[in-house]
Design a protein around this motif. Structure first.
Motif, short mmCIF file in Angstrom:
data_model
loop_
_atom_site.label_atom_id
_atom_site.label_comp_id
_atom_site.label_asym_id
_atom_site.label_seq_id
_atom_site.Cartn_x
_atom_site.Cartn_y
_atom_site.Cartn_z
N GLY A 125 7.53 12.79 39.39
CA GLY A 125 7.34 12.63 37.96
C GLY A 125 8.16 13.65 37.20
N VAL A 126 8.63 13.26 36.01
CA VAL A 126 9.35 14.17 35.12
C VAL A 126 8.83 13.90 33.71
CG1 VAL A 126 11.58 14.88 34.19
CG2 VAL A 126 11.40 14.17 36.57
N GLY A 127 8.51 14.98 33.00
CA GLY A 127 8.02 14.86 31.64
C GLY A 127 8.89 15.63 30.68
N PRO A 128 8.39 15.85 29.47
CA PRO A 128 9.16 16.52 28.43
C PRO A 128 9.67 17.91 28.83
CG PRO A 128 7.21 15.53 27.49
CD PRO A 128 7.10 15.39 28.97
N ALA A 129 8.97 18.60 29.73
CA ALA A 129 9.40 19.93 30.15
C ALA A 129 10.61 19.87 31.08
CB ALA A 129 8.26 20.68 30.84
N GLY A 130 10.91 18.67 31.60
CA GLY A 130 12.07 18.51 32.48
C GLY A 130 11.85 18.99 33.90
N ARG A 131 10.64 19.33 34.25
CA ARG A 131 10.33 19.80 35.61
C ARG A 131 9.90 18.63 36.48
NH1 ARG A 131 10.60 25.72 35.70
NH2 ARG A 131 10.60 26.18 33.49
N GLU A 132 10.36 18.62 37.71
CA GLU A 132 9.95 17.57 38.64
C GLU A 132 8.58 17.91 39.23
OE1 GLU A 132 12.90 16.79 41.62
OE2 GLU A 132 14.14 15.66 40.20
N VAL A 133 7.74 16.90 39.32
CA VAL A 133 6.42 17.06 39.93
C VAL A 133 6.33 16.08 41.10
CG1 VAL A 133 3.93 16.88 39.57
CG2 VAL A 133 5.40 17.68 37.70
#
Length: 138
Positions: A15-23
């Motif tokens: 997953g990638v969100g507004p913070a740009g970090r991959e989860v």
């Protein structure tokens, strides 16, 4: 809020969100996951504990309290004998180190968890799985 979750391989997603970090996200072993990421229920608890921690610090800070450290552990009751295996109660064990009283921390937690407008994640989850907490001062 927009989040994008993309399949990498079988049960493994990122997953990638507004913070740009991959989860990295993966299923439980018994389903076919291979430990390549965090299971979705774990992500929920990270979200609740993280949101409560951030807003607890904010509430105490706004009251002029000095906080050196906050640690939050979670536990829960969950239906396990049928689907969906929903959580029915969530427990937070909140440890705070600093120049604060237990009453200061409880007052802030009540505001953070049970009132709309502070920690939206805890408030929302509390509507379906009541959240209880215990406080320990370090």
């Amino acid at each position: 809020m927009k989040i994008k979750v993309k399949q990498k391989e079988d049960f493994h997603f990122v997953g990638v969100g507004p913070a740009g970090r991959e989860v990295p996200i993966d299923a439980a072993d018994y389903v076919g996951g291979k430990g390549r990421g965090i299971r979705p229920p774990e992500l929920l608890f990270h979200s609740v504990a993280g949101c409560v921690g951030i807003h607890l610090y904010e509430a105490l800070h706004k009251e002029g309290k000095h906080v050196e450290d906050i640690e939050i552990e979670t536990d829960a009751e969950r239906i396990t004998d049928r689907y969906p295996k929903v959580f029915t109660k969530i427990y937070l064990f909140v440890k705070v180190k600093g120049d604060v009283s237990e009453e200061d921390v409880k007052k802030a937690l009540d505001k953070v968890i049970y009132n709309p407008g502070t920690c939206s994640i805890a408030y929302m989850v509390n509507q379906v799985a009541p959240i209880e907490y215990k406080v320990e001062l370090l």
